[in-house]
Design a protein around this motif. Structure first.
Motif, PDB file in Angstrom:
ATOM      1  N   ILE A   8       0.840  -1.208   0.000  1.00  0.00           N
ATOM      2  CA  ILE A   8       0.000   0.000   0.000  1.00  0.00           C
ATOM      3  C   ILE A   8       0.873   1.255   0.000  1.00  0.00           C
ATOM      4  O   ILE A   8       0.613   2.221  -0.732  1.00  0.00           O
ATOM      5  N   ALA A   9       1.939   1.247   0.813  1.00  0.00           N
ATOM      6  CA  ALA A   9       2.847   2.391   0.835  1.00  0.00           C
ATOM      7  C   ALA A   9       3.464   2.618  -0.539  1.00  0.00           C
ATOM      8  O   ALA A   9       3.536   3.760  -1.023  1.00  0.00           O
ATOM      9  N   GLN A  10       3.885   1.546  -1.193  1.00  0.00           N
ATOM     10  CA  GLN A  10       4.494   1.671  -2.519  1.00  0.00           C
ATOM     11  C   GLN A  10       3.508   2.240  -3.537  1.00  0.00           C
ATOM     12  O   GLN A  10       3.856   3.106  -4.346  1.00  0.00           O
ATOM     13  N   LEU A  11       2.285   1.744  -3.498  1.00  0.00           N
ATOM     14  CA  LEU A  11       1.278   2.221  -4.452  1.00  0.00           C
ATOM     15  C   LEU A  11       0.969   3.703  -4.237  1.00  0.00           C
ATOM     16  O   LEU A  11       0.818   4.469  -5.194  1.00  0.00           O
ATOM     17  N   LEU A  12       0.886   4.110  -2.984  1.00  0.00           N
ATOM     18  CA  LEU A  12       0.525   5.499  -2.700  1.00  0.00           C
ATOM     19  C   LEU A  12       1.688   6.462  -2.907  1.00  0.00           C
ATOM     20  O   LEU A  12       1.475   7.665  -3.078  1.00  0.00           O
ATOM     21  N   LEU A  13       2.908   5.957  -2.928  1.00  0.00           N
ATOM     22  CA  LEU A  13       4.060   6.810  -3.180  1.00  0.00           C
ATOM     23  C   LEU A  13       4.087   7.330  -4.616  1.00  0.00           C
ATOM     24  O   LEU A  13       4.877   8.218  -4.946  1.00  0.00           O
TER      25      LEU A  13
END
Length: 361
Positions: free
Chosen positions: A66-71
């Motif tokens: 999720i962190a990667q996608l939102l970055l």
């Protein structure tokens, strides 16, 4: 735990290979393939991963994804896209509550004296996701046997609706998504992009865990989403170029676990009424929402993501948006899904009280 983790990752790797090496796999997409593989394995062999392995996949690994996608999210596009999701999401919530109450009335003799508990937990989970399911279940304290079949029914129905949503979206919303390009998907990856992207994701994840310790009362996904969003607006965007692709890959084991956690056989005996009730709720919500969508001319992709935000919560709404290659809907999907966290528990407890009341349904 290690054996289960290896099995999950091997199934996910097989899904990745099938989605690239076969015509039908390319048509279905990786998310659909790994979900179906998990469903087939658990329902043919009866095998399910142990709780520790599933918790690790659903916890740290999915949080990193999720962190990667939102970055890769551009904050400037948040409100216009979130606004398009808000109305179908709120309609989804209302339709879910109506389907729960109508189902309790129609299926009452089949559900028996546990119908108020079922109404509460299904209202909670299908308006905000599993966080609300747990909260209402702890309050209503159903028997362990009922909680087990209710959890299984929730997973089965969610998995089926996610797969159908993905199929509908891939088949009929391509024209809508034509203008949506995955971040940096058409640009060559510079040397070291994979490592830099991973460092960004790990840094955000570790920071979110540290902040969550201090702000224990704040939902961890809200902390993670906020920090990832802030980090995405920092200078040095080229160092985050590979975040989206990494996140899309890292979230796939989550759907392998969803498939492996959906044993249909165990629900076909005493758990059948619970499965029928769950299927009734999601089916009525989905059909009514799609009909309203045609009448109101809502975009199909936005409607499906909004429905998923209610049925599965922010994480699965984000996964559907990215699987449909609608990256601009990633953060709005999470933002809308978080609304379900705010009121899903209350709606669940109210629905349970209404069904339990002698003057209720």
């Amino acid at each position: 735990m290690v054996v289960a983790l290896v099995a999950i990752l091997l199934l996910t790797s097989l899904g990745w290979w099938l989605s690239h090496a076969t015509a039908w796999g390319r048509q279905l997409g990786m998310t659909m393939v790994v979900l179906l593989l998990g469903l087939v394995v658990t329902n043919v062999t009866g095998w399910q991963p142990d709780q520790k392995a599933a918790s690790w996949i659903n916890g740290p690994l999915t949080s990193l994804a999720i962190a990667q996608l939102l970055l890769a999210v551009d904050l400037r596009r948040l409100w216009p896209d979130a606004r398009r999701l808000l109305t179908p999401f709120l309609v989804s919530v209302v339709l879910t509550v109506l389907a729960v109450l109508l189902g309790a009335l129609v299926l009452g003799p089949l559900l028996g004296e546990q119908r108020s508990v079922l109404a509460g937990v299904f209202t909670a989970t299908f308006t905000g996701g599993s966080l609300n399911f747990v909260s209402v279940a702890r309050t209503l304290q159903p028997p362990d046997s009922l909680l087990l079949v209710t959890t299984a029914a929730d997973h089965v129905v969610f998995a089926i609706w996610f797969a159908i949503s993905l199929w509908i979206g891939q088949r009929w919303s391509r024209a809508e998504a034509a203008g949506s390009i995955e971040p940096n998907s058409d640009k060559p990856q510079p040397a070291g992009a994979v490592g830099l992207a991973l460092l960004w994701g790990l840094a955000v994840l570790l920071a979110a865990q540290a902040v969550s310790v201090v702000l224990a009362a704040v939902p961890s996904i809200l902390v993670l989403t906020t920090l990832a969003l802030l980090a995405a607006q920092l200078p040095g965007g080229s160092s985050r170029r590979g975040c989206y692709e990494q996140g899309l890959l890292l979230i796939q084991p989550f759907f392998t676990v969803v498939g492996l956690s959906s044993p249909v056989a165990g629900l076909l005996g005493e758990g059948l009424p619970v499965l029928v009730y769950a299927a009734w709720i999601v089916t009525l919500q989905a059909v009514a929402l799609l009909l309203l969508r045609r009448w109101r001319r809502w975009p199909l992709g936005e409607t499906l993501v909004a429905s998923q935000a209610a049925i599965g919560g922010p994480s699965t709404a984000l996964a559907l948006a990215t699987s449909l290659k609608r990256s601009e809907l990633a953060l709005p999907a999470v933002a809308i899904g978080l609304l379900g966290y705010l009121f899903g528990t209350y709606l669940g407890l109210i629905a349970s009280a209404v069904v339990l009341s002698p003057t209720g349904v």
